[in-house]
Design an enzyme around this catalytic site. Structure first.
Site, short mmCIF file in Angstrom:
data_model
loop_
_atom_site.label_atom_id
_atom_site.label_comp_id
_atom_site.label_asym_id
_atom_site.label_seq_id
_atom_site.Cartn_x
_atom_site.Cartn_y
_atom_site.Cartn_z
N THR A 8 0.86 -1.18 0.00
CA THR A 8 0.00 0.00 0.00
C THR A 8 0.89 1.23 0.00
OG1 THR A 8 -1.81 1.10 1.16
CG2 THR A 8 -0.22 -0.04 2.53
N GLU A 28 -4.39 -2.65 5.26
CA GLU A 28 -3.89 -3.10 6.55
C GLU A 28 -4.95 -3.86 7.36
OE1 GLU A 28 -3.44 -0.21 5.13
OE2 GLU A 28 -1.55 0.75 5.71
N LYS A 71 -6.50 9.91 -2.88
CA LYS A 71 -7.10 8.70 -3.43
C LYS A 71 -7.95 9.05 -4.63
CE LYS A 71 -7.88 4.25 -1.78
NZ LYS A 71 -8.56 3.34 -0.90
N TRP A 93 -4.14 5.02 -4.90
CA TRP A 93 -3.39 6.08 -4.23
C TRP A 93 -2.48 6.88 -5.17
CZ3 TRP A 93 -5.24 7.37 0.13
CH2 TRP A 93 -5.72 6.43 1.03
P1 AMP Z 1 -6.50 1.05 0.72
O1 AMP Z 1 -5.49 0.55 1.66
O2 AMP Z 1 -5.95 1.43 -0.60
O3 AMP Z 1 -7.67 0.14 0.63
O4 AMP Z 1 -7.06 2.43 1.29
C1 AMP Z 1 -7.61 2.54 2.58
C2 AMP Z 1 -8.00 3.96 2.84
O5 AMP Z 1 -9.01 4.38 1.90
C3 AMP Z 1 -8.63 4.21 4.19
O6 AMP Z 1 -7.67 4.34 5.21
C4 AMP Z 1 -9.39 5.50 3.94
O7 AMP Z 1 -8.56 6.63 3.97
C5 AMP Z 1 -9.90 5.29 2.52
N1 AMP Z 1 -11.25 4.70 2.54
C6 AMP Z 1 -11.58 3.40 2.39
N2 AMP Z 1 -12.92 3.24 2.47
C7 AMP Z 1 -13.46 4.46 2.70
C8 AMP Z 1 -14.78 4.96 2.89
N3 AMP Z 1 -15.85 4.17 2.84
N4 AMP Z 1 -14.92 6.28 3.13
C9 AMP Z 1 -13.84 7.10 3.17
N5 AMP Z 1 -12.58 6.70 2.97
C10 AMP Z 1 -12.38 5.39 2.74
#
Ligand code: AMP
Length: 545
Positions: A186, A333, A439, A444
């Site tokens: 990530t 994570e 994002k 990312w």
């Molecule tokens: P990833 O590790 O790429 O899946 O990204 C995780 C991150 O995406 C989280 O820590 C949040 O910052 C963002 N994220 C995931 N789901 C949501 C959601 N439903 N609403 C807002 N942010 C989200």
């Protein structure tokens, strides 16, 4: 007192044995562009066994890493099954990353093998020369021309030819349940990407929880359209969860645009799907234009997460297409499912239900959470106090691979970098993000990486990049740039300078030229101030690209 229960490790091997036998008739369908290819779980299990035999012959042993560079397809699913169930470690590489990032990640994980789809041969050829530990590349598809991959020191094989030479059974390996099964990188908030290593135990528990009624509620009769990429956070657990309960899988390969997705839905009538808000936003535009209120008649529920899902989008799908969007939150994570927004049974009427459904959801049974203030104190769950969300539990990572990063952990809790509040009945509402990343469309963009690249331009003295809201992509990067005295450079020049250093979709499309980047008292870029100035329309922004 010791329990009298058997000590049976939770493992992907058991999951595969169960799913391919008990649910042998369930299906995996892969979109080809003009139809589906189909295989049963029994057939996929046999091919996974052939793959495991082939990988052993190529020398894959113990916990060596087998990487995938693939879209969502049957062969990727076969790797999901074969690699962990033979005791090795599946490493899903993100095909959207820039070649240098892929090389860093594959070298850090010490991948020995890469399995690649025919449509990704060209991008893999750009990076293969930099993959220091890769010895074999397996190219899927029939009669694929893989000559572009020759000459980089790795042996190139036809996936189908390798499988054809192998027996279709394999004695799946029971490793310790806390041993590594899979890994996924990530974006690091500073510095390099970070690896999360899932255990067999975490995968099995997460899959079971994903099927539960308060989460995705999958069952043997479910047909699941997995739009979220299999390279992203194990596709939100959907492939393993489906195999566990015998739900069938519909995999769109690389065809992630609204038109083909709609064609797949019409042809195979899934009742469940998972994708980031950007996909649903695109789909809504297409559906509204087509004025086809029945197009999604089969879809009952879809899980949407990865970025905040706009309430208007959720309501549009519910009211115009009778599709219930389940807003979910989690991160690589956390395996990734951590919370799902189903209204509690006690909700009174539609307004009350919506109040819950637009939140990021209620924590799942395996995920404990707390809110922590800047001074480290733990805040109450009163839906008012706002702090950083910290998590712990059996499918939450305790560290990163070969990288302690103590800043991201706090007394055994994962610091998520997400800021919000929690109601007394355990529903999370996110209001901000403390980590410095952007994002866009579920993937990312590292602001620090962009800043460093922009500041590498000889005419630039300072640059700060922030994410700003975007209807289609969730967020897009805005670059605030300070130009050196006497220099003259345009946004287009800077974009051209960045091209080739980051992936095209990561290039900032909005730029502002300022006299100085605002700083905090300790001299760090104060991005809150930039975001506020943007929100107040106090910045002169030029579009480029
Ligand atoms: P990833 O590790 O790429 O899946 O990204 C995780 C991150 O995406 C989280 O820590 C949040 O910052 C963002 N994220 C995931 N789901 C949501 C959601 N439903 N609403 C807002 N942010 C989200």
């Amino acid at each position: 007192m010791r329990s009298t229960m058997q000590d049976a490790p939770l493992s992907v091997a058991r999951l595969v044995r169960h799913g391919t036998v008990a649910h042998g008739a369930s299906e995996v369908l892969t979109w080809t562009g003009d139809g589906f290819r189909r295989a049963t779980y029994a057939q996929v299990g046999a091919r996974a066994a052939q793959l495991a035999n082939a990988l052993r012959k190529l020398g894959i042993d113990a916990d060596q890493r087998v990487a995938t560079y693939q879209w969502n397809d049957q062969e990727h699913f076969e790797a999901y099954l074969a690699v962990p169930a033979m005791g090795a470690v599946l490493h899903t590489l993100n095909v959207r990353l820039f070649s240098e990032q892929v090389a860093y990640i594959a070298n850090h994980a010490e991948d020995k093998v890469v399995i690649v789809d025919p449509s990704l041969i060209e991008p893999l050829s750009q990076v293969l020369g930099g993959l220091e530990t890769v010895e074999h590349v397996l190219v899927t598809g029939e009669d694929t021309d893989a000559s572009a991959l020759e000459g980089f020191g790795a042996e190139i094989h036809s996936y189908e030819a390798l499988l054809a030479a192998e027996p279709d059974s394999f004695d799946w390996v029971e490793v310790g349940e806390n041993d590594a099964a899979a890994m996924c990188y990530t974006s690091g908030t500073t510095g390099n990407p970070k690896g999360v290593v899932y255990s067999h135990r975490s995968i099995v528990l997460h899959s079971m929880a994903a099927c539960m009624g308060d989460a995705m509620g999958l069952s043997p009769s479910s047909k699941v359209l997995v739009i979220v990429p299999q390279f992203h956070a194990m596709a939100w657990g959907l492939p393993y969860a489906a195999m566990l309960v015998g739900a069938s899988l519909i995999l769109p390969e690389r065809f992630l645009q609204p038109e083909p997705l709609l064609e797949m839905i019409r042809a195979e009538r899934p009742d469940f799907a998972g994708a980031v808000p950007t996909i649903w936003q695109g789909m809504l535009g297409l559906l509204d234009a087509a004025q086809d209120g029945d197009a999604l008649a089969s879809l009952k529920e879809v899980v949407v997460g990865g970025s905040a899902c706009p309430p208007a989008l959720m309501k549009a799908f519910q009211e115009r297409y009778d599709v219930k969007i389940l807003h979910a939150w989690g991160m690589t994570e956390t395996s990734p499912l951590a919370s799902v927004a189903r209204a509690p049974v006690a909700a009174k009427g539609q307004d009350d239900e919506w109040r819950y459904r637009v939140t990021q959801g209620r924590f799942m049974a395996g995920v404990e959470a707390r809110l922590v203030a800047d001074d480290g104190s733990v805040l109450p769950w009163d839906d008012e106090e706002v702090g950083e969300v910290e998590c712990r539990g059996p499918w939450v990572t305790a560290s990163y691979y070969l990288d302690d990063d103590p800043e991201r952990f706090h007394d055994g809790w994962l610091r998520t970098g997400d800021i919000g509040r929690i109601s007394a009945d355990g529903f999370l509402t996110l209001t901000d993000r403390s980590k410095d990343v952007i994002k866009s469309g579920g993937e990312w963009i590292s602001s620090v990486e962009l800043e460093n690249a922009i500041m590498g331009h000889p005419a630039v003295s300072e640059a700060a990049v922030v994410g700003i809201p975007d209807e289609r992509w969730g967020e897009r990067p805005l670059a605030s740039v300070v130009i050196k005295d006497g220099e003259d450079v345009s946004a287009e020049d800077l974009r051209a300078f960045l091209a080739g250093q980051v992936a095209d979709w990561q290039l900032p499309d909005m730029w502002t030229f300022i006299d100085e980047v605002p700083k905090t008292s300790v001299g760090k870029f104060d991005k809150k101030v930039i975001r506020q100035r943007y929100a107040d329309a106090a910045l002169e922004v030029v579009s480029a690209g």
